[in-house]
Design an enzyme around this catalytic site. Sequence first.
Site, PDB file in Angstrom:
ATOM      1  N   LEU A   1      13.097 -36.442 -71.004  1.00  0.00           N
ATOM      2  CA  LEU A   1      13.174 -36.251 -72.453  1.00  0.00           C
ATOM      3  C   LEU A   1      14.324 -35.342 -72.853  1.00  0.00           C
ATOM      4  CD1 LEU A   1       9.383 -35.763 -73.276  1.00  0.00           C
ATOM      5  CD2 LEU A   1      10.763 -37.809 -73.711  1.00  0.00           C
TER       6      LEU A   1
ATOM      7  N   ASP B   1      11.743 -16.774 -81.025  1.00  0.00           N
ATOM      8  CA  ASP B   1      12.748 -17.842 -80.920  1.00  0.00           C
ATOM      9  C   ASP B   1      12.402 -18.994 -81.863  1.00  0.00           C
ATOM     10  OD1 ASP B   1      15.112 -18.891 -80.020  1.00  0.00           O
ATOM     11  OD2 ASP B   1      14.278 -19.743 -78.183  1.00  0.00           O
TER      12      ASP B   1
END
Length: 653
Positions: free
Chosen positions: A346, A465
């Site tokens: 992916l 993040d």
Amino acid sequence: MLPHSLLLCLLFLVPTSTSTSGTDGGFTFDGFSGGMLWLDGVASISSRALMLTDGAPQSIGRAFFGRRFDSISSFSTTFVFVITPPYPDLSGHGFAFTVSATPPILDALPSQYMGMFNVENAGNVTNRLFAVELDTIWNKEFRDPDDNHVGIDVNSLVSISTHVAGYYNPDGTFSELLLISGEPMQVWVDYDDSSHLVNVSLAPYLQHKPQRPLLSTTLNLTSILRSSVYVGFASATGTVRSIHRIIGWSFNPDGAAEPLDYSVLSEVIQDVRRADQRSHSHIPKQVLIPAVTMSVIITLVIIVALYVCMKKARGSGEWEIDCGSSSFTYKDLVAATSGFSDKMLLGKGGFGKVYRGVLQASKQDVAIKRVSPESKQGMKEFIAEITILGHLRHRNLVQLLGYSRHKSELLLVYDYMPNGGLDRVLHGQDKQSLHWVCRLNIIKGIASGLCYLHEEWEKVVIHRDIKTSNVLLDNEMNGRLGDFGLARLHNHGTDAHTTHLAGTWGYIAPELARLGRATKATDVFAFGVFMLEVACGRRPIEVNDSGEPVLLTDWVTDVWESGSILKSVDPKLEHYVREEAELVLKLGLLCSHQAHIARPSMRLIVQYLVNDVLLPDFQPSFLGLTSRDEDFDQYIPACPSVATTMTGLSGGR
């Protein structure tokens, strides 16, 4: 056991002996001896008082007036209460006056949930509940600044406004009150529907209502309580027990509450005190202190033993982590990915690679993060992610299903997100595009998830993040925040101890770049940039025609100053709601204000986004001010900031 629905009906059809008198649809209880109340849990009528809890540990007690009110506008209530702790300098959880659009929750929990919520629904906007809590977690030897306080709650255990219990004297000085003193006290709660102002006052029994309220907050309750409502009280005990009693109560759904009859209430208080003397309800000090001391010693021994075992296990390379998720065998994951075939890949990053997989046993689609052995922070990120994310449960967080370790390989297994990362869709790397309704839904969802991390889970989780590439889209295009490898957690009411700079440039708050200290405010800054990125379709940092980098926050501010802020909306959006887009853009700029004290809390951000609270008006010039500027205080929006909001479950709820 009766089904919940049937049990609820039975609870609400049983009248209790309580007398009332009412005007204009309101009621007054001068003591409780005959009439209509709905009781639940351990609540009962004893010595003419409404006993919410009877002193048993880990119990809940609730009492609601015997009929719903079709509507409330400018309501007012006052009540006299007494809290009897097991010992004068130690107490458990408190109680709350509640106004709810829904019946009491049968599976509500005791302790910090105060009989109002449970793990699953705490913080949900669908709760439609307003409460004034009297929080009594208190220990004379180990007192927290947030203990013994009064708070205003909306749909959540996290108060939107709090103050240490007490009252303001006529000369302006403040006198603190200890809620667990065993002495009677009176509370007044007034709501003005025209100004949307909620005032809460507290004073010793028989003292006049203070001229200056203890709490005063602007809140549109009409938008929260849109239908008929129940009014009453909810209370709970934890490991340490307390007895919570209501001596008298008056309520008016549209106007001033009728005054209480203090001559009758004084008799009730005497009856209660005589009953306490007869029952010897206090726990003797010589029994309580050794029990508490022994519990503390046992807990410390267990913690030390676990630490030693984990340290030895890590040194030998054999370990297991209690992350709340099941572990997978390496063989299972090899089979799921066809031997980690490239056709199942992916994506990849600095940590390693991510594969799509299909679990052979359940045929479930999963995503498998294969942490690279060469990553310097691989083990650290791996442990952080499985210990934090494994315990979290929220519809807008990527769900960790389990983990595996094979030699030097580290693997994390997640729910598969078929629509990939938001950044790829937003910036045109995928063929599909996002319409406005979908973008706003993603923003609201991530805001809800961050609110859960900051204020609703048992610990405070700082993500560190937040960015579009860490937001994944499920099959219904709902946004889910993932990648907790940099996340850190700490207790409510304390500060994080992280001083290592982490994050992605463009999303990093000014104070984080200077000091390297991650806080809830630095997460809010990153979320503000995230909101602007979703609304504008531009990256956090782009290069202008002169080859110079330009921050998205500066670009949107310049557009606003030069005319309409809506000119910064993504040009690919052909249709959008102007009011919603303007809210998202201005809220994004407020969240990314250079002064952390100006940024709202995630709880307040969610309320802004769902229109429970109106965003304060401010001009572009406010965004350039710092806390050192003389005019900063007069320009800062009149709302709780992330720097001032209380967030403890047992303290600043």
